[in-house]
Design an enzyme around this catalytic site. Structure first.
Site, PDB file in Angstrom:
ATOM      1  N   SER A 145       0.848  -1.199   0.000  1.00 31.16           N
ATOM      2  CA  SER A 145       0.000   0.000   0.000  1.00 31.16           C
ATOM      3  C   SER A 145       0.877   1.240   0.000  1.00 31.16           C
ATOM      4  O   SER A 145       1.967   1.236   0.578  1.00 31.16           O
ATOM      5  CB  SER A 145      -0.899   0.023   1.240  1.00 31.16           C
ATOM      6  OG  SER A 145      -1.564   1.278   1.363  1.00 31.16           O
ATOM      7  N   TYR A 159      -1.975  -0.544  10.272  1.00 31.01           N
ATOM      8  CA  TYR A 159      -2.067  -1.059   8.900  1.00 31.01           C
ATOM      9  C   TYR A 159      -0.870  -0.606   8.085  1.00 31.01           C
ATOM     10  O   TYR A 159      -0.234  -1.405   7.383  1.00 31.01           O
ATOM     11  CB  TYR A 159      -3.370  -0.558   8.274  1.00 31.01           C
ATOM     12  CG  TYR A 159      -3.483  -0.766   6.784  1.00 31.01           C
ATOM     13  CD1 TYR A 159      -3.863  -1.991   6.261  1.00 31.01           C
ATOM     14  CD2 TYR A 159      -3.216   0.278   5.887  1.00 31.01           C
ATOM     15  CE1 TYR A 159      -3.988  -2.183   4.886  1.00 31.01           C
ATOM     16  CE2 TYR A 159      -3.337   0.101   4.524  1.00 31.01           C
ATOM     17  CZ  TYR A 159      -3.717  -1.127   4.026  1.00 31.01           C
ATOM     18  OH  TYR A 159      -3.831  -1.312   2.674  1.00 31.01           O
TER      19      TYR A 159
END
Length: 267
Positions: A145, A159
């Site tokens: 990501s 995350y």
């Protein structure tokens, strides 16, 4: 809705290639399964929740990859049904942590984010890559990501940290496996229009007491904007996956490709 792709899909490009996609029943994972199957691949999708009816083509394994037992279920089923894997795509990921910054993250929330976004891939690689090494060929793709570089401090600290670890792990793995015939790359998407992304918007709206439109704009502002003016569609991520998994990318190894509409503002 995404614009219809102006390219031709070769229905034999991945003929007889066995592909495993984690998180393969929704969003980008579902798009990846459909894209590779359209090119002739034998696909195995893994998720905790089964898709409804015949919503997803190919094989499906219901398992929780956050646990060692879930990984064992996947490996056993894969060997029984298709005999092994040629292309391993780790799309599993996400965040269920609440907003509120670092102080709202308990030890359990940290462990949950690491298990979902890092350890599932580590365990599955450990189980399936040795057979690729024996055959002297294989492809591994980790979906990371852009938040490993642009973390949102209000809601995705854990995350982002887990995805940063996944990218570093992927690079290290590439150093080991390249000489053995197994290619390893990673992909760093920005904001993708998925049900999981919309769930994050809802959580942020609930935490801040605003509506979803304001929460969505808050994400855009935190990211610094998206120059193309929209999130990516799952099908666009799937197209990048198809290229990197193919022989067209035979010399691309140990790299991370960003697909974010220009969100990351640095070189």
């Amino acid at each position: 809705m995404p614009v219809n792709a102006p390219f031709h899909i070769d229905p034999r490009e991945f003929a007889d290639q066995r592909v495993l996609v984690t998180g393969g029943t929704k969003g980008a994972g579902q798009a990846i399964v459909r894209r590779l199957r359209a090119a002739g691949a034998v696909t195995v999708a893994v998720a905790r929740t089964a898709p409804p009816g015949d919503a997803l083509p190919g094989h499906f394994v219901q398992a929780d990859l956050c646990t060692p037992e879930g990984v064992e279920t996947v490996v056993r089923t894969v060997l029984d049904t298709v005999g092994g894997i040629d292309i391993l795509i780790h799309n599993l990921g996400g965040s269920s942590a609440p907003g509120g910054g670092f102080a709202s993250l308990t030890d359990q929330l940290w462990q949950d984010e690491l298990s979902l976004n890092l350890l599932g891939a580590v365990r599955l690689d450990r189980a399936l890559i040795p057979a690729m090494i024996e055959r002297g060929r294989g492809v591994v793709l980790h979906i990371s990501s852009i938040q490993r570089r642009l973390p949102l401090h209000d809601s995705t600290i854990a995350y982002a940290a887990a995805k940063a670890a996944l990218s570093t792990y992927s690079k290290a793995l590439s150093k080991e496996l390249g000489p053995k015939g197994v290619r390893v790359n990673s992909i760093a998407p920005g904001w993708i229009r998925t049900t999981a992304a919309e769930a994050l918007v809802k959580r942020m709206a609930e935490h801040s007491g605003t509506d979803e439109g304001a929460a969505r704009q808050g994400i855009m502002d935190a990211l610094g904007g998206i120059p193309i003016g929209r999130p990516s569609w799952p099908e666009e991520v799937a197209e990048l996956v198809a290229f990197l998994a193919s022989e067209r990318a035979a010399s691309i190894h140990g790299s991370e490709y960003t697909i974010d509409g220009g969100t990351v503002p640095t070189v």
